[in-house]
Design a protein around this motif. Structure first.
Motif, mmCIF file in Angstrom:
data_model
loop_
_atom_site.group_PDB
_atom_site.id
_atom_site.type_symbol
_atom_site.label_atom_id
_atom_site.label_comp_id
_atom_site.label_asym_id
_atom_site.label_seq_id
_atom_site.Cartn_x
_atom_site.Cartn_y
_atom_site.Cartn_z
ATOM 1 N N UNK A 155 57.011 47.950 54.888
ATOM 2 C CA UNK A 155 56.178 46.954 54.192
ATOM 3 C C UNK A 155 55.892 47.475 52.782
ATOM 4 N N UNK A 156 56.171 46.634 51.785
ATOM 5 C CA UNK A 156 55.940 47.034 50.395
ATOM 6 C C UNK A 156 54.800 46.190 49.803
ATOM 7 N N UNK A 157 53.854 46.857 49.151
ATOM 8 C CA UNK A 157 52.772 46.177 48.435
ATOM 9 C C UNK A 157 53.190 45.970 46.989
ATOM 10 N N UNK A 158 53.084 44.741 46.503
ATOM 11 C CA UNK A 158 53.505 44.390 45.133
ATOM 12 C C UNK A 158 52.251 43.981 44.350
ATOM 13 N N UNK A 159 51.890 44.781 43.350
ATOM 14 C CA UNK A 159 50.673 44.497 42.560
ATOM 15 C C UNK A 159 51.110 44.255 41.120
ATOM 16 N N UNK A 160 50.808 43.056 40.593
ATOM 17 C CA UNK A 160 51.390 42.682 39.299
ATOM 18 C C UNK A 160 50.340 42.193 38.292
ATOM 19 N N UNK A 161 50.679 42.288 37.002
ATOM 20 C CA UNK A 161 49.752 41.871 35.943
ATOM 21 C C UNK A 161 49.952 40.413 35.554
ATOM 22 N N UNK A 162 49.192 39.968 34.565
ATOM 23 C CA UNK A 162 49.224 38.559 34.160
ATOM 24 C C UNK A 162 50.219 38.292 33.038
ATOM 25 N N UNK A 163 50.761 39.324 32.398
ATOM 26 C CA UNK A 163 51.518 39.043 31.166
ATOM 27 C C UNK A 163 52.915 38.471 31.403
ATOM 28 N N UNK A 164 53.550 38.840 32.527
ATOM 29 C CA UNK A 164 54.818 38.203 32.926
ATOM 30 C C UNK A 164 54.647 37.744 34.372
ATOM 31 N N UNK A 165 53.956 36.626 34.593
ATOM 32 C CA UNK A 165 53.543 36.289 35.959
ATOM 33 C C UNK A 165 54.657 35.795 36.869
ATOM 34 N N UNK A 166 55.855 35.549 36.312
ATOM 35 C CA UNK A 166 56.998 35.193 37.158
ATOM 36 C C UNK A 166 58.008 36.342 37.201
#
Ligand code: TAP
Length: 488
Positions: free
Chosen positions: A149-160
């Motif tokens: 299981x991988x957790x993916x935590x991302x920012x708002x600047x490239x949301x796609x």
């Protein structure tokens, strides 16, 4: 019908179902160009919701890893097709939620689609090597297995693009995913996950939980059933994630900030260098980890470069990002606006000369958004805050240098090392730059930017942890090597 009831509420996606958070709380996601416009309501989830998502991903991983790579790749093709059908809708949502211009948002969505198709093909590539054994009756080889299981935590600047360049390789190499997008762009993230649902991805393979970084993000870092964490965002949070993951033995991958230099030498094509500096530094309102923020210009061409640059910066049209005339939209949030303005104040206080911009734009409609002028400083000394820290806004610092050697020493004198570019026609200068600049992405006579999706992306020093994203390099993070010896 009131405006509020017309605004859609977006749910979490857990085990193939769209569900409300256990807290029954939602938060508005607002348009940074018109802060009175709510783009959607998103769930404010709790640890309980995260636990459900992790349990679903853990259950789904047994079946998902048994599928062949090409079969998993087929799902990525279907997700890409679903996104392509909705490309304008996704891009418009991104523009309204985050503030980048519509053509940029559409370009980013197209990039996400291309990344999915690229990784669909990666599912057919070999995953191991045969290694000669000293036992002539045995066979020794390596294969690769998913982390789980991988957790993916991302920012708002490239949301796609950022979520996809993490999730596509995670999935094709056999992992299941718990995705926590930045709360500020959770509506855009929900649209991407809707495409995964439309593509028929089996239940539990991707789960999305929205909520704060301190609850859901930290919960991912601490969760014993999450085997790998991939993160893009600030250095401060990245370091915290690295320490947490290390403490419980989870694999982690961190993409953090940049303080990217461009060097302009006296033999450069000045028009090219000016255009690339503006585009590299001010596009997306400077909110890119690869944004050019320090501009080292050789003293013999400094005045000419400055004059040409200012003439073009003054023509930049700032406005609502849906307006086709707009070149530069707002900053993504009120918090981001305050941060950028405080850096500009610091630049002035520490003695840099403000050549252009520096103010919040509040004329007419703009007062309802988080707009700031494109900003250019000169007389910036290398130890000033604006020369050292990532601003993440449309601010360029011009620094006069006499030689390439001096430029290289100053360019390397920061904690970051993500991207760097040089403008020159001299092959010797190019080679010195390639050899000596401390950056993971090096560009010659081209604007500081990310790389093509089939090439590795990442930095040095405090910009990235050890592993690379994108291209074939992604397999290193999303799989573990298994060394096998067989004797019949
Ligand atoms: P971060 O605070 O680092 O947020 C990035 C992601 O991490 C978000 O999803 C965030 O959740 C989550 N997060 C926050 N605290 C967390 C924690 N304790 N544990 C786990 N996850 C956590 O970045 P930001 O607020 O978006 O931006 C702040 C600065 O970071 C910017 O000014 C810029 O300098 C830098 N930044 C860099 C990049 C790149 S591409 N290198 C991208 C964005 C920002 P929530 O935000 O939803 O709470």
């Amino acid at each position: 019908m009131s405006v509020e009831t017309m605004v859609k509420t977006y749910l979490n996606y857990i085990d193939g179902e769209w569900v409300s958070a256990s807290t029954n709380e939602v938060e508005p996601s607002i348009n940074p160009a018109k802060k009175y416009e709510i783009v959607g309501y998103v769930q404010k989830s709790s640890k309980k919701d995260l636990d459900k998502a992790v349990a679903a991903a853990k259950k789904a991983k047994q079946q998902w890893r048994k599928l062949s790579g090409p079969a998993r790749g087929e799902y990525l093709f279907k997700i890409a097709n679903a996104m392509e059908r909705r490309i304008d809708e996704i891009a418009e949502t991104m523009t309204r939620e985050m503030g980048k211009t519509f053509p940029e948002a559409k370009g980013e969505t197209a990039r996400g689609i291309a990344i999915l198709r690229y990784y669909a093909g990666e599912g057919m590539r070999k995953v191991g090597d045969v290694i000669p054994s000293t036992d002539s009756e045995g066979l020794m080889f390596t294969t690769r297995v998913p982390l789980g299981v991988v957790g993916v935590i991302t920012p708002w600047n490239f949301p796609v693009a950022i979520p996809i360049w993490k999730m596509a390789p995670a999935l094709v190499f056999g992992n299941t995913v718990v995705f926590k997008p930045a709360q500020e762009t959770a509506v855009t993230a929900a649209k991407v996950v809707e495409c995964m649902d439309e593509a028929g991805l089996p239940s539990g393979v991707v789960n999305m939980v929205t909520g704060s970084g301190s609850v859901i993000g930290q919960g991912i870092v601490d969760h014993p059933d999450i085997n790998g964490i991939t993160f893009t965002g600030s250095n401060q949070v990245g370091k915290q994630i690295g320490q947490g993951a290390l403490a419980r033995g989870a694999k982690y991958q961190l993409e953090m900030g940049g303080k990217n230099p461009v060097i302009v030498l006296e033999d450069a094509d000045l028009d090219l260098a000016v255009d690339a500096t503006i585009s590299g530094g001010l596009r997306s309102t400077g909110q890119k980890c690869t944004a050019t923020s320090r501009v080292f210009v050789q003293s013999t061409v400094y005045d000419q470069f400055k004059e040409n640059l200012l003439a073009k910066v003054k023509q930049i049209k700032v406005g609502d990002s849906m307006d086709p005339e707009t070149w530069m939209g707002p900053l993504a949030s009120e918090k981001q606006l305050q941060t950028v303005l405080s850096y500009i104040r610091k630049g002035i206080e520490e003695g840099a000369t403000l050549l252009y911009g520096g103010r919040r734009l509040e004329e007419r409609e703009l007062k309802n958004g988080f707009f700031v002028e494109p900003t250019v400083f000169e007389n910036v000394s290398p130890k000033m805050t604006i020369a050292q820290e990532e601003i993440f806004g449309p601010v360029l610092a011009l620094i006069k240098v006499d030689t390439l050697e001096e430029a290289l020493i100053l360019a390397n004198d920061v904690q970051y090392g993500l991207s760097a570019s040089i403008f020159t026609k001299d092959i010797g200068s190019m080679l010195s730059f390639i050899n000596e600049i401390e950056a993971g992405l090096v560009r010659i006579n081209a604007e500081s930017a990310g790389v093509e999706l089939q090439a590795p992306f990442g930095g040095m020093k405090q910009s990235s942890s050890h592993s690379r994203e994108q291209g074939q390099a992604a397999i290193e993070f999303f799989t573990a090597i298994k060394t096998v010896f067989v004797k019949a």
